[in-house]
Design an enzyme around this catalytic site. Structure first.
Site, PDB file in Angstrom:
ATOM      1  N   CYS A 116       0.812  -1.223   0.000  1.00 41.76           N
ATOM      2  CA  CYS A 116       0.000   0.000   0.000  1.00 41.76           C
ATOM      3  C   CYS A 116       0.845   1.272   0.000  1.00 41.76           C
ATOM      4  O   CYS A 116       0.341   2.351  -0.284  1.00 41.76           O
ATOM      5  CB  CYS A 116      -0.952   0.001   1.189  1.00 41.76           C
ATOM      6  SG  CYS A 116      -2.101  -1.360   1.095  1.00 41.76           S
ATOM      7  N   HIS A 256      -3.389   7.142   1.978  1.00 38.53           N
ATOM      8  CA  HIS A 256      -3.822   5.808   1.543  1.00 38.53           C
ATOM      9  C   HIS A 256      -5.171   5.516   2.198  1.00 38.53           C
ATOM     10  O   HIS A 256      -5.389   5.838   3.372  1.00 38.53           O
ATOM     11  CB  HIS A 256      -2.776   4.786   1.982  1.00 38.53           C
ATOM     12  CG  HIS A 256      -3.222   3.375   1.802  1.00 38.53           C
ATOM     13  ND1 HIS A 256      -3.660   2.893   0.590  1.00 38.53           N
ATOM     14  CD2 HIS A 256      -3.318   2.338   2.684  1.00 38.53           C
ATOM     15  CE1 HIS A 256      -4.002   1.623   0.735  1.00 38.53           C
ATOM     16  NE2 HIS A 256      -3.806   1.261   1.992  1.00 38.53           N
ATOM     17  N   ASN A 286     -10.143  -0.162  -0.687  1.00 41.15           N
ATOM     18  CA  ASN A 286      -8.686  -0.110  -0.648  1.00 41.15           C
ATOM     19  C   ASN A 286      -8.141  -0.679  -1.965  1.00 41.15           C
ATOM     20  O   ASN A 286      -8.216  -1.891  -2.190  1.00 41.15           O
ATOM     21  CB  ASN A 286      -8.198  -0.916   0.563  1.00 41.15           C
ATOM     22  CG  ASN A 286      -6.694  -0.867   0.737  1.00 41.15           C
ATOM     23  OD1 ASN A 286      -5.967  -0.452  -0.155  1.00 41.15           O
ATOM     24  ND2 ASN A 286      -6.225  -1.316   1.891  1.00 41.15           N
TER      25      ASN A 286
HETATM   26  O1  UT7 Z   1      -3.977  -1.191   3.405  1.00 38.92           O
HETATM   27  C1  UT7 Z   1      -3.120  -2.044   4.089  1.00 38.92           C
HETATM   28  C2  UT7 Z   1      -3.210  -1.829   5.538  1.00 38.92           C
HETATM   29  N1  UT7 Z   1      -4.453  -2.355   6.039  1.00 38.92           N
HETATM   30  C3  UT7 Z   1      -5.114  -1.711   6.964  1.00 38.92           C
HETATM   31  O2  UT7 Z   1      -4.707  -0.640   7.353  1.00 38.92           O
HETATM   32  C4  UT7 Z   1      -6.326  -2.383   7.557  1.00 38.92           C
HETATM   33  C5  UT7 Z   1      -6.276  -2.284   9.068  1.00 38.92           C
HETATM   34  N2  UT7 Z   1      -7.332  -3.029   9.749  1.00 38.92           N
HETATM   35  C6  UT7 Z   1      -8.624  -2.669   9.666  1.00 38.92           C
HETATM   36  O3  UT7 Z   1      -8.998  -1.752   8.959  1.00 38.92           O
HETATM   37  C7  UT7 Z   1      -9.609  -3.391  10.563  1.00 38.92           C
HETATM   38  O4  UT7 Z   1      -8.910  -4.179  11.496  1.00 38.92           O
HETATM   39  C8  UT7 Z   1     -10.628  -4.290   9.782  1.00 38.92           C
HETATM   40  C9  UT7 Z   1     -11.581  -3.424   9.000  1.00 38.92           C
HETATM   41  C10 UT7 Z   1      -9.856  -5.228   8.849  1.00 38.92           C
HETATM   42  C11 UT7 Z   1     -11.444  -5.100  10.768  1.00 38.92           C
HETATM   43  O5  UT7 Z   1     -12.098  -4.229  11.685  1.00 38.92           O
HETATM   44  P1  UT7 Z   1     -11.997  -4.509  13.265  1.00 38.92           P
HETATM   45  O6  UT7 Z   1     -12.813  -3.480  13.920  1.00 38.92           O
HETATM   46  O7  UT7 Z   1     -10.542  -4.590  13.606  1.00 38.92           O
HETATM   47  O8  UT7 Z   1     -12.738  -5.884  13.397  1.00 38.92           O
HETATM   48  P2  UT7 Z   1     -12.171  -7.265  13.966  1.00 38.92           P
HETATM   49  O9  UT7 Z   1     -11.319  -7.942  12.955  1.00 38.92           O
HETATM   50  O10 UT7 Z   1     -11.616  -7.059  15.320  1.00 38.92           O
HETATM   51  O11 UT7 Z   1     -13.545  -8.060  14.109  1.00 38.92           O
HETATM   52  C12 UT7 Z   1     -14.585  -7.612  14.981  1.00 38.92           C
HETATM   53  C13 UT7 Z   1     -15.783  -8.530  14.789  1.00 38.92           C
HETATM   54  C14 UT7 Z   1     -15.417 -10.011  14.814  1.00 38.92           C
HETATM   55  O12 UT7 Z   1     -16.494 -10.690  15.431  1.00 38.92           O
HETATM   56  P3  UT7 Z   1     -16.410 -11.121  16.980  1.00 38.92           P
HETATM   57  O13 UT7 Z   1     -15.197 -11.992  17.093  1.00 38.92           O
HETATM   58  O14 UT7 Z   1     -16.281  -9.847  17.754  1.00 38.92           O
HETATM   59  O15 UT7 Z   1     -17.700 -11.836  17.188  1.00 38.92           O
HETATM   60  C15 UT7 Z   1     -15.366 -10.377  13.366  1.00 38.92           C
HETATM   61  O16 UT7 Z   1     -15.625 -11.751  13.153  1.00 38.92           O
HETATM   62  O17 UT7 Z   1     -16.361  -8.283  13.496  1.00 38.92           O
HETATM   63  C16 UT7 Z   1     -16.449  -9.523  12.785  1.00 38.92           C
HETATM   64  N3  UT7 Z   1     -16.280  -9.258  11.361  1.00 38.92           N
HETATM   65  C17 UT7 Z   1     -17.293  -8.987  10.549  1.00 38.92           C
HETATM   66  N4  UT7 Z   1     -18.638  -8.897  10.756  1.00 38.92           N
HETATM   67  C18 UT7 Z   1     -19.404  -8.585   9.686  1.00 38.92           C
HETATM   68  C19 UT7 Z   1     -15.127  -9.225  10.662  1.00 38.92           C
HETATM   69  N5  UT7 Z   1     -15.378  -8.935   9.376  1.00 38.92           N
HETATM   70  C20 UT7 Z   1     -16.730  -8.793   9.278  1.00 38.92           C
HETATM   71  C21 UT7 Z   1     -17.604  -8.484   8.218  1.00 38.92           C
HETATM   72  N6  UT7 Z   1     -18.917  -8.395   8.460  1.00 38.92           N
HETATM   73  N7  UT7 Z   1     -17.149  -8.269   6.960  1.00 38.92           N
END
Ligand code: UT7
Length: 334
Positions: A116, A256, A286
Site C-alpha cells: 500500500c 492511503h 482499498n
Molecule cells: O492497506 C493495508 C493496511 N491495512 C489496513 O490498514 C487495515 C487495518 N485493519 C482494519 O482496517 C480493521 O482491522 C478491519 C476493518 C480489517 C477489521 O475491523 P476490526 O474493527 O478490527 O474488526 P475485527 O477484525 O476485530 O472483528 C470484529 C468482529 C469479529 O467478530 P467477533 O469476534 O467480535 O464476534 C469479526 O468476526 O467483526 C467480525 N467481522 C465482521 N462482521 C461482519 C469481521 N469482518 C466482518 C464483516 N462483516 N465483513
C-alpha cells in the site's frame, strides 16, 4: 528561481465500470452493509472483469488518459515505474507491458513492490530520476487488481479491497514547487500480519498451496490497524518537523485509503482537521498502490498552485511513510 524540482504536471486515474456494492457482498459472505460502513467507511468498490485482463489494463487506461490530458507524445516518455503487488505475471514486469500497450517505445520501465506504500516509494524514486536532470518525462503509476488475490469466502478481507489505477507525470522545472521531501520506512517484522504466501519462490504454486488458500491475501486486521495509525501519524509528524511546517501550513493530507477510522485516528493524533483529509474510500475501498493517485485525481480540481500537500500510506511489509509536495498548478485550469 528555485532549484531543479520534480514537478507533478498532470494526474489521471482509471477505475473499472463494475461496482461491487456492500449489498452484493451480503449475498457472498456473512456480512452486512451496516458493519462494513461503520467499521471501514466503504460503500462500494470497483472490480475489473474480463478474461485475461490484469493490472496492466488498469495502468494502461490510466496512462493513456494521462498522455492525452497532458498532450504528451508517448515517444517522449523516458521512464515508467509501476507500483503494484498484483503484477500481470512474475515477469515480464507490468511497467514494461504497460509501456508497450501505450506506445512508449523509448521508455524503460520497472515495477516497484511496497504494497500500500508502493506509490510513495515509486514517486520518491521517480522524483530522483527527474532531479538528476537526465530524465525529462517520468510516469509514476500505482495500480492493483486486488480482486485477483481476494478470497470471496473470507468476510474479513473481501469487503475491504477494490481494483483501480492512477498515474502522474513528473517533469523537471526550475521551480519553488514540486517534490520537496519524503520519509519512508520498512519493517519485515510485519510480514506475519499482512501477506500473500503462495506463488513466490518460498512456496511455489502447487495443488497444496491452492488447497490451503495461500494465493489469497491474508490480513490480521487489528495489529495492522494499530501499526497503520502509528506509522502514518509518526511519519507525518517527523516530516512536518523536518521541514519546519505546522498542520496549519498543510492544505490537504492525501492518505492511503484503508479504513476511514484509521484516517480519523491519524487526524486526531495530529490535531489536523478531518475536513482537510482527502477521503474517497466509500467509493473505491482499498485499491492498494492506487489509492493515492486516484485520490489526487479526484481532488485535482480543488488543488491550487502553492498548496502544501502531505501524501501518506501504510501497508504490507510493513511499509510506511509520508511525502511533502508543493502543488504546482491550479486544478480548475484543467
Ligand atoms: O492497506 C493495508 C493496511 N491495512 C489496513 O490498514 C487495515 C487495518 N485493519 C482494519 O482496517 C480493521 O482491522 C478491519 C476493518 C480489517 C477489521 O475491523 P476490526 O474493527 O478490527 O474488526 P475485527 O477484525 O476485530 O472483528 C470484529 C468482529 C469479529 O467478530 P467477533 O469476534 O467480535 O464476534 C469479526 O468476526 O467483526 C467480525 N467481522 C465482521 N462482521 C461482519 C469481521 N469482518 C466482518 C464483516 N462483516 N465483513
Amino acid at each position: 528561481m528555485g532549484s531543479l524540482k520534480a514537478v507533478i504536471t498532470c494526474v489521471n486515474a482509471y477505475v473499472p465500470d463494475y461496482i461491487l456494492t456492500n449489498k452484493e457482498l451480503e449475498t457472498l459472505v456473512d456480512t452486512n452493509d451496516e458493519w462494513i460502513r461503520t467499521r471501514t467507511g466503504i460503500e462500494e468498490r470497483r472490480l475489473l472483469k474480463g478474461e485475461g485482463k490484469g493490472t496492466s489494463e488498469l495502468a494502461s487506461q490510466a496512462v493513456l488518459g494521462l498522455l492525452e490530458k497532458s498532450g504528451t507524445d508517448p515517444l517522449d516518455v523516458d521512464l515508467i515505474i509501476v507500483a503494484t503487488v498484483t503484477a500481470d505475471m512474475h515477469f515480464p514486469d507490468t511497467a514494461t507491458i504497460t509501456a508497450h500497450k501505450t506506445g512508449m517505445k523509448n521508455a524503460f520501465g520497472f515495477d516497484l513492490s511496497a504494497a500500500c506504500s508502493g506509490f510513495l516509494f515509486a514517486l520518491t524514486t521517480g522524483a530522483r530520476y527527474v532531479e538528476s536532470g537526465n530524465y525529462k518525462k517520468v510516469i509514476v503509476v500505482g495500480a492493483d487488481k486486488m480482486s485477483s488475490i481476494m478470497d470471496f469466502e473470507d468476510r474479513s478481507t473481501c469487503i475491504l479491497f477494490g481494483d483501480g489505477g492512477g498515474a502522474v507525470l513528473l517533469e523537471p522545472q526550475e521551480s519553488p514547487y514540486g517534490f520537496m521531501d519524503s520519509i519512508l520506512h520498512s519493517d519485515g517484522a510485519g510480514e506475519q500480519y499482512l501477506h500473500m504466501k503462495g506463488g513466490g519462490s518460498r512456496y511455489p504454486s502447487t495443488h497444496e498451496t491452492v488447497d490451503k488458500k495461500m494465493h489469497y491475501l491474508f490480513q490480521d486486521g487489528r495489529p495492522v490497524f494499530k501499526a497503520a495509525v502509528k506509522g502514518m501519524s509518526s511519519s507525518i509528524s517527523a516530516l512536518l518537523k523536518k521541514n519546519a511546517l505546522s498542520p496549519d501550513d498543510i492544505s490537504w493530507i492525501i492518505p492511503h485509503q484503508a479504513n476511514k477510522r484509521i484516517l480519523n485516528a491519524v487526524a486526531d493524533y495530529l490535531d489536523f482537521p478531518i475536513e482537510r483529509v482527502a477521503i474517497n474510500i466509500e467509493k473505491y475501498g482499498n485499491t492498494t498502490a492506487a489509492t493515492i493517485p486516484i485520490c489526487l485525481w479526484e481532488w485535482e480540481k480543488k488543488l491550487k498552485e502553492g498548496d502544501n500537500l502531505i501524501l501518506t500510506a501504510f501497508g504490507g511489509g510493513f511499509t510506511w511513510g509520508a511525502i511533502y509536495i508543493k502543488w504546482a498548478y491550479n486544478g480548475n485550469n484543467n
